[in-house]
Design an enzyme around this catalytic site. Structure first.
Site, mmCIF file in Angstrom:
data_model
loop_
_atom_site.group_PDB
_atom_site.id
_atom_site.type_symbol
_atom_site.label_atom_id
_atom_site.label_comp_id
_atom_site.label_asym_id
_atom_site.label_seq_id
_atom_site.Cartn_x
_atom_site.Cartn_y
_atom_site.Cartn_z
ATOM 1 N N GLY A 225 -10.228 -48.057 1.233
ATOM 2 C CA GLY A 225 -8.904 -48.074 1.854
ATOM 3 C C GLY A 225 -8.390 -49.484 2.060
ATOM 4 O O GLY A 225 -7.180 -49.699 2.206
ATOM 5 N N HIS B 243 -12.266 -40.445 2.692
ATOM 6 C CA HIS B 243 -12.043 -40.462 4.143
ATOM 7 C C HIS B 243 -12.399 -39.085 4.717
ATOM 8 O O HIS B 243 -12.080 -38.052 4.120
ATOM 9 C CB HIS B 243 -10.561 -40.708 4.475
ATOM 10 C CG HIS B 243 -10.074 -42.099 4.212
ATOM 11 N ND1 HIS B 243 -10.886 -43.138 3.818
ATOM 12 C CD2 HIS B 243 -8.821 -42.630 4.328
ATOM 13 C CE1 HIS B 243 -10.156 -44.230 3.686
ATOM 14 N NE2 HIS B 243 -8.900 -43.958 3.990
ATOM 15 N N THR C 143 -4.199 -54.322 -11.109
ATOM 16 C CA THR C 143 -5.591 -54.797 -11.108
ATOM 17 C C THR C 143 -6.345 -54.341 -9.858
ATOM 18 O O THR C 143 -7.544 -54.552 -9.752
ATOM 19 C CB THR C 143 -5.631 -56.341 -11.177
ATOM 20 O OG1 THR C 143 -4.785 -56.839 -10.125
ATOM 21 C CG2 THR C 143 -5.147 -56.868 -12.502
ATOM 22 N N ARG D 220 -13.472 -47.352 10.681
ATOM 23 C CA ARG D 220 -13.931 -47.702 9.332
ATOM 24 C C ARG D 220 -15.440 -47.484 9.283
ATOM 25 O O ARG D 220 -16.157 -47.921 10.198
ATOM 26 C CB ARG D 220 -13.608 -49.176 9.055
ATOM 27 C CG ARG D 220 -13.910 -49.641 7.651
ATOM 28 C CD ARG D 220 -12.913 -49.163 6.629
ATOM 29 N NE ARG D 220 -11.587 -49.758 6.815
ATOM 30 C CZ ARG D 220 -10.480 -49.284 6.247
ATOM 31 N NH1 ARG D 220 -10.522 -48.217 5.467
ATOM 32 N NH2 ARG D 220 -9.322 -49.859 6.466
ATOM 33 N N ARG E 179 -1.945 -64.613 -10.821
ATOM 34 C CA ARG E 179 -3.399 -64.809 -10.988
ATOM 35 C C ARG E 179 -3.958 -63.939 -12.106
ATOM 36 O O ARG E 179 -4.916 -64.310 -12.770
ATOM 37 C CB ARG E 179 -4.143 -64.397 -9.701
ATOM 38 C CG ARG E 179 -3.948 -65.269 -8.514
ATOM 39 C CD ARG E 179 -4.755 -64.735 -7.328
ATOM 40 N NE ARG E 179 -4.232 -63.473 -6.786
ATOM 41 C CZ ARG E 179 -3.238 -63.395 -5.898
ATOM 42 N NH1 ARG E 179 -2.683 -64.489 -5.441
ATOM 43 N NH2 ARG E 179 -2.817 -62.222 -5.451
ATOM 44 N N CYS F 227 -3.049 -42.988 3.642
ATOM 45 C CA CYS F 227 -4.078 -42.085 3.098
ATOM 46 C C CYS F 227 -4.573 -41.062 4.126
ATOM 47 O O CYS F 227 -4.738 -39.871 3.806
ATOM 48 C CB CYS F 227 -5.246 -42.899 2.557
ATOM 49 S SG CYS F 227 -5.700 -44.297 3.595
ATOM 50 N N LYS G 250 0.388 -45.044 12.616
ATOM 51 C CA LYS G 250 0.928 -44.512 11.353
ATOM 52 C C LYS G 250 0.703 -43.008 11.308
ATOM 53 O O LYS G 250 1.582 -42.231 10.915
ATOM 54 C CB LYS G 250 0.208 -45.147 10.145
ATOM 55 C CG LYS G 250 0.644 -46.556 9.799
ATOM 56 C CD LYS G 250 -0.218 -47.074 8.648
ATOM 57 C CE LYS G 250 -0.211 -48.575 8.578
ATOM 58 N NZ LYS G 250 -1.267 -49.114 7.694
HETATM 59 P P1 A2P Z 1 -3.905 -59.616 -8.231
HETATM 60 O O1 A2P Z 1 -5.167 -58.922 -8.684
HETATM 61 O O2 A2P Z 1 -3.279 -60.427 -9.295
HETATM 62 O O3 A2P Z 1 -4.078 -60.331 -6.924
HETATM 63 P P2 A2P Z 1 -6.086 -54.199 -3.844
HETATM 64 O O4 A2P Z 1 -5.287 -53.219 -3.042
HETATM 65 O O5 A2P Z 1 -7.259 -53.598 -4.518
HETATM 66 O O6 A2P Z 1 -6.418 -55.423 -3.035
HETATM 67 O O7 A2P Z 1 -5.082 -54.716 -5.001
HETATM 68 C C1 A2P Z 1 -3.854 -55.307 -4.736
HETATM 69 C C2 A2P Z 1 -3.037 -55.385 -6.018
HETATM 70 O O8 A2P Z 1 -1.768 -55.938 -5.705
HETATM 71 C C3 A2P Z 1 -3.646 -56.284 -7.076
HETATM 72 O O9 A2P Z 1 -3.318 -55.775 -8.358
HETATM 73 C C4 A2P Z 1 -2.901 -57.604 -6.840
HETATM 74 O O10 A2P Z 1 -2.838 -58.434 -7.969
HETATM 75 C C5 A2P Z 1 -1.531 -57.078 -6.527
HETATM 76 N N1 A2P Z 1 -0.714 -58.051 -5.787
HETATM 77 C C6 A2P Z 1 -0.924 -58.565 -4.558
HETATM 78 N N2 A2P Z 1 0.058 -59.420 -4.211
HETATM 79 C C7 A2P Z 1 0.926 -59.440 -5.259
HETATM 80 C C8 A2P Z 1 2.158 -60.120 -5.529
HETATM 81 N N3 A2P Z 1 2.713 -60.956 -4.642
HETATM 82 N N4 A2P Z 1 2.759 -59.892 -6.703
HETATM 83 C C9 A2P Z 1 2.225 -59.033 -7.596
HETATM 84 N N5 A2P Z 1 1.077 -58.359 -7.413
HETATM 85 C C10 A2P Z 1 0.438 -58.558 -6.261
#
Ligand code: A2P
Length: 348
Positions: A161, A243, A13, A236, A41, A130, A214
């Protein structure tokens, strides 16, 4: 082999996870089945995969049985917890977080630069930062030709990022400012709209940020050459995607700007866009959504012997994250390496 693979996108997501699904689809990655995972979630939400929508499943320790390959972009904490579960179930992980990058058991790979490092993988492969990815794609051909001694890099990094929340923060702050409202800072320590923050990730003991270090450490690991010295300042900027980097290199032997232009224009993954007389130079707003690493403003550094300056731009969500991870997956497939030799390697 490919047609029988089940592939998972973890963090589906998020900004990078969505791009991973798009990249797998657009590049026709030969998977029999693609599954999407995120946190509890998002369970039941739908994410696009080509014409279809995939139903997001909750990530749990026991989901990896029957999955051959997982591309992770769910942050370091989730990766530390779940990547070992995947490897123990025989699922190869390509992880976009910083969790495994400096672990000796995990190759850190940019397919145009060090694909051979995949041969020794133990189940978890790290996708570099990245900013490092786009820099090493442009610098590797120069390093091979005239040996780089030192790199001085300053970055101008997009809010994507930071993930979806970074994108939303910039959008919200721009809207608030145009509507005469005081914008709130939820993600960054200061306002990012119409501002520049010389601060990415946390500050370390040596007063550099983790992002800067990094770039220093990952470059050495990818080049497999501790003699390459790198110093970085990472900022940033209020750009959504793409970037930019100002890079100065000092080399052992001389390379002229013209030679560098010719060399880079023949190098994999690089597109030279460099004609100052026609105002041609790479721009994040122009090249986001594209695959290559764009290099322009190539010129000799007149203040030192054997120095070059250049301006490097790439889509951080694409080549800087999702595309690089999918290219690693493709390379694994090509080399018949989609298997975990020792499932106990990451046992906790
Ligand atoms: P969720 O949308 O359910 O929070 P971004 O880098 O754009 O912030 O996205 C982070 C991604 O990692 C999202 O899909 C988020 O899901 C997922 N995520 C973050 N923490 C967890 C976790 N503990 N278990 C599974 N997915 C996670």
């Amino acid at each position: 082999m490919g047609e029988r693979l089940t592939v998972a996108v973890v963090g589906a997501t998020g900004a990078v996870g969505r791009e991973m699904l798009k990249t797998l689809h657009d590049r026709k990655f030969p998977a029999a089945r693609v599954r999407a995972f995120a946190s509890a979630r998002s369970a039941g939400a739908r994410v696009p995969f080509g014409e279809e929508n995939l139903t997001v499943e909750e990530l749990k320790e026991d989901v990896f049985a029957g999955i051959d390959l997982a591309v992770f972009s769910a942050g370091g904490a989730a990766s530390l917890k779940f990547s070992p579960c995947a490897a123990q179930a025989g699922c190869v992980v390509v992880d976009n977080s910083a969790a495994w990058r400096m672990d000796d058991r995990c190759p850190l790979v940019v397919p145009e630069v060090n694909p051979h490092h995949l041969e020794k993988h133990q189940g978890i492969i790290a996708n570099p930062n990245c900013s490092t990815i786009q820099m090493v794609v442009a610098l590797k051909p120069i390093h091979d030709a005239v040996k780089i001694r030192r790199v001085v890099v300053s970055t101008y990094q997009a809010v994507s990022g930071t993930g979806q929340k970074g994108i939303e923060e910039l959008e919200r702050q721009v809207r608030d400012l145009f509507n005469g409202r005081e914008p709130e800072n939820k993600v960054y320590p200061f306002r990012i709209a119409f501002n520049v923050l010389p601060h990415i990730d946390v500050f370390l003991e040596n007063d550099y940020t983790k992002e800067e270090m990094k770039m220093v450490r990952e470059t050495v690991k990818i080049f497999d050459d501790p003699s390459v010295k790198v110093t970085a300042t990472c900022a940033r900027v209020p750009v959504f995607y793409g970037h930019s980097e100002s890079v100065n290199v000092q080399t052992e032997k001389k390379m002229s700007a013209k030679e560098a232009r010719i060399l880079l224009s023949r190098s994999p993954g690089v597109f030279v866009y460099d004609n100052p007389r026609e105002n041609m130079y790479p721009l994040p707003a122009m090249h986001s959504g594209e695959d290559p690493v764009f290099v322009g403003r190539i010129r000799e550094d007149e203040s030192i012997e054997n120095g070059l300056n250049m301006w490097i731009v790439a889509d951080n969500v694409r080549k800087g994250a999702a595309l690089n991870a999918v290219q690693i997956a493709e390379e694994l497939l090509k080399r018949d390496l989609v298997r975990v030799r020792d499932r106990k390697m990451f046992a906790q």
